[in-house]
Design an enzyme around this catalytic site. Structure first.
Site, PDB file in Angstrom:
ATOM      1  N   CYS A  25      45.419  35.571  38.739  1.00 32.53           N
ATOM      2  CA  CYS A  25      44.017  35.743  39.125  1.00 32.53           C
ATOM      3  C   CYS A  25      43.391  34.353  39.202  1.00 32.53           C
ATOM      4  O   CYS A  25      43.221  33.692  38.176  1.00 32.53           O
ATOM      5  CB  CYS A  25      43.289  36.613  38.104  1.00 32.53           C
ATOM      6  SG  CYS A  25      41.530  36.797  38.438  1.00 32.53           S
ATOM      7  N   ASN A  28      40.293  33.283  40.084  1.00 31.09           N
ATOM      8  CA  ASN A  28      39.004  33.145  39.402  1.00 31.09           C
ATOM      9  C   ASN A  28      39.196  33.227  37.890  1.00 31.09           C
ATOM     10  O   ASN A  28      38.542  32.515  37.123  1.00 31.09           O
ATOM     11  CB  ASN A  28      38.032  34.234  39.860  1.00 31.09           C
ATOM     12  CG  ASN A  28      37.563  34.026  41.288  1.00 31.09           C
ATOM     13  OD1 ASN A  28      37.376  32.905  41.739  1.00 31.09           O
ATOM     14  ND2 ASN A  28      37.376  35.123  42.008  1.00 31.09           N
ATOM     15  N   ASN A  62      50.775  37.000  43.378  1.00 30.04           N
ATOM     16  CA  ASN A  62      50.537  38.436  43.516  1.00 30.04           C
ATOM     17  C   ASN A  62      50.377  38.749  45.006  1.00 30.04           C
ATOM     18  O   ASN A  62      50.135  37.851  45.818  1.00 30.04           O
ATOM     19  CB  ASN A  62      49.307  38.884  42.703  1.00 30.04           C
ATOM     20  CG  ASN A  62      48.042  38.165  43.103  1.00 30.04           C
ATOM     21  OD1 ASN A  62      48.071  37.174  43.824  1.00 30.04           O
ATOM     22  ND2 ASN A  62      46.900  38.645  42.646  1.00 30.04           N
ATOM     23  N   ARG A 106      43.443  45.359  44.177  1.00 30.49           N
ATOM     24  CA  ARG A 106      44.338  46.361  43.614  1.00 30.49           C
ATOM     25  C   ARG A 106      43.948  46.660  42.160  1.00 30.49           C
ATOM     26  O   ARG A 106      43.794  45.767  41.352  1.00 30.49           O
ATOM     27  CB  ARG A 106      45.773  45.812  43.675  1.00 30.49           C
ATOM     28  CG  ARG A 106      46.826  46.650  43.016  1.00 30.49           C
ATOM     29  CD  ARG A 106      48.179  45.971  43.082  1.00 30.49           C
ATOM     30  NE  ARG A 106      48.195  44.660  42.444  1.00 30.49           N
ATOM     31  CZ  ARG A 106      49.293  43.951  42.204  1.00 30.49           C
ATOM     32  NH1 ARG A 106      50.479  44.418  42.584  1.00 30.49           N
ATOM     33  NH2 ARG A 106      49.231  42.769  41.631  1.00 30.49           N
ATOM     34  N   ASN A 154      46.187  43.306  47.104  1.00 27.18           N
ATOM     35  CA  ASN A 154      44.789  42.977  47.368  1.00 27.18           C
ATOM     36  C   ASN A 154      44.610  42.821  48.870  1.00 27.18           C
ATOM     37  O   ASN A 154      45.494  42.283  49.549  1.00 27.18           O
ATOM     38  CB  ASN A 154      44.392  41.682  46.671  1.00 27.18           C
ATOM     39  CG  ASN A 154      44.396  41.808  45.155  1.00 27.18           C
ATOM     40  OD1 ASN A 154      44.703  42.850  44.605  1.00 27.18           O
ATOM     41  ND2 ASN A 154      44.050  40.730  44.485  1.00 27.18           N
ATOM     42  N   CYS A 191      37.631  37.035  44.597  1.00 27.08           N
ATOM     43  CA  CYS A 191      39.017  37.129  44.133  1.00 27.08           C
ATOM     44  C   CYS A 191      39.672  35.787  44.427  1.00 27.08           C
ATOM     45  O   CYS A 191      39.795  35.394  45.592  1.00 27.08           O
ATOM     46  CB  CYS A 191      39.755  38.260  44.847  1.00 27.08           C
ATOM     47  SG  CYS A 191      41.538  38.273  44.552  1.00 27.08           S
ATOM     48  N   GLY A 192      40.075  35.066  43.374  1.00 27.10           N
ATOM     49  CA  GLY A 192      40.593  33.707  43.563  1.00 27.10           C
ATOM     50  C   GLY A 192      41.870  33.646  44.370  1.00 27.10           C
ATOM     51  O   GLY A 192      41.999  32.851  45.306  1.00 27.10           O
ATOM     52  N   THR A 193      42.842  34.494  44.022  1.00 23.05           N
ATOM     53  CA  THR A 193      44.077  34.487  44.807  1.00 23.05           C
ATOM     54  C   THR A 193      43.800  34.981  46.220  1.00 23.05           C
ATOM     55  O   THR A 193      44.425  34.522  47.180  1.00 23.05           O
ATOM     56  CB  THR A 193      45.152  35.364  44.139  1.00 23.05           C
ATOM     57  OG1 THR A 193      44.612  36.664  43.866  1.00 23.05           O
ATOM     58  CG2 THR A 193      45.644  34.738  42.848  1.00 23.05           C
ATOM     59  N   ASN A 196      33.172  37.309  39.919  1.00 23.75           N
ATOM     60  CA  ASN A 196      34.357  38.084  39.566  1.00 23.75           C
ATOM     61  C   ASN A 196      34.408  38.002  38.042  1.00 23.75           C
ATOM     62  O   ASN A 196      34.694  36.939  37.490  1.00 23.75           O
ATOM     63  CB  ASN A 196      35.576  37.438  40.212  1.00 23.75           C
ATOM     64  CG  ASN A 196      36.840  38.259  40.159  1.00 23.75           C
ATOM     65  OD1 ASN A 196      37.900  37.741  40.466  1.00 23.75           O
ATOM     66  ND2 ASN A 196      36.785  39.525  39.795  1.00 23.75           N
TER      67      ASN A 196
END
Length: 299
Positions: free
Chosen positions: A93, A95, A169, A231, A205, A239-241, A17
């Site tokens: 985020c 990552n 998020n 998104r 996301n 995607c970390g989250t 990412n």
């Protein structure tokens, strides 16, 4: 704010990412949506999933980028001013935080392996387990995992149901019964997903996740695989989250509220621990290049 004639940058990624890092301690770069989109464009710019501006939180408030200091963030904290590839602002985020923390440590902006990274979702404590000029192993306290019931999404003609999860998020984490890693790899994520706008008025996301399976790895309870549509970006290799949301949803589907989940994404592997309603994300960061953008490059 004024636009600088030249910008220095560092390029890095967390499980592929990838991000353009812009050191800007006093928040003097006019980081518009157009500039961000140009930087992230893989043909006319540097190419990235997003931009990480590195500024102090106090400077961002003074320059009007932030209205106020978010919870848990002090004016002297280094703040991750994160922008998606389309120029839109994102709250968090996972990552990106690892890469941001790695950069701060390697650039001697901090002199400790434990510090707080500011974000629009609040302060995020980080721990640098190892770092050099290229590679790092970083844990991030991702804070509370907020669950919001179920919703559905249409992706390439397929309707999936998932769990609504907020990790600073919004996410819709879809654990698909019977889905294997091989089947996951074959899914078409090129089409723009259609979410319920009443549930996600600003988009979200979307994670597609295999069911968690027990593992014999020390310190890890389960393993799963994930792909993600971000998104403002499209499909990314990690995607970390989203990994946190996927772990929480996977545990929930397995009848667990807590546990440690190793997750595989196209860009690599991370570990997420969920306990007492909060999550810790641990994974790699790599810095790959640094340089200077030439004046007029974005014309």
């Amino acid at each position: 704010m004024t636009t600088l004639p030249a910008l220095t940058y560092v390029k890095g990624h967390g499980t592929q990412n990838d991000f353009v890092i812009l050191p800007d301690p006093y928040a003097q770069i006019e980081l518009t949506a157009d500039l961000t989109a140009a930087l992230c464009d893989r043909q006319r710019g540097l190419g990235a999933d997003g931009v990480l501006r590195v500024a102090t939180a106090g400077a961002l408030v003074a320059e009007g980028v932030l209205e106020r200091l978010p919870d848990g963030v002090s004016g002297v904290d280094w703040f991750m001013d994160y922008r998606n590839a389309d120029g839109s602002i994102a709250e968090m985020c996972g990552n990106g935080v690892r890469v941001f923390a790695h950069f701060c440590r390697s650039a001697d902006l901090v002199d400790t392996d434990r510090f707080t990274v500011g974000s629009r979702a609040g302060g995020r404590p980080v721990t640098i387990h190892h770092a050099d000029g290229v590679d790092a192993d970083v844990s991030v306290d991702m804070g509370q995992v907020r669950r919001g019931g179920e919703s559905s999404v249409d992706i390439a003609g397929t309707r999936l149901t998932g769990e609504v999860i907020d990790v600073g998020n919004p996410h819709l984490a879809c654990v698909v019964d019977g889905l294997t890693a091989a089947g996951l790899a074959e899914l078409d994520l090129t089409a723009t997903p259609e979410l319920d706008a009443a549930v996600f008025p600003h988009g979200a996301n979307i994670e597609i996740v295999t069911p968690v399976v027990p593992t014999a790895v020390d310190g890890v309870d389960f393993h799963a695989a994930m792909r993600v549509y971000e998104r403002g970006v499209g499909e990314t290799r990690s995607c970390g989250t989203g990994l946190v949301a996927a772990a929480a949803a996977g545990l929930s589907r397995a009848g667990r509220s807590e546990g440690v989940v190793a997750l595989s994404v196209p860009g690599g592997d991370v570990v997420v621990g969920v306990s007492d309603g909060e999550a810790i994300l641990r994974g790699p960061s790599r810095l790959v290049a640094r340089g200077e953008l030439l004046p007029g490059w974005a014309r």
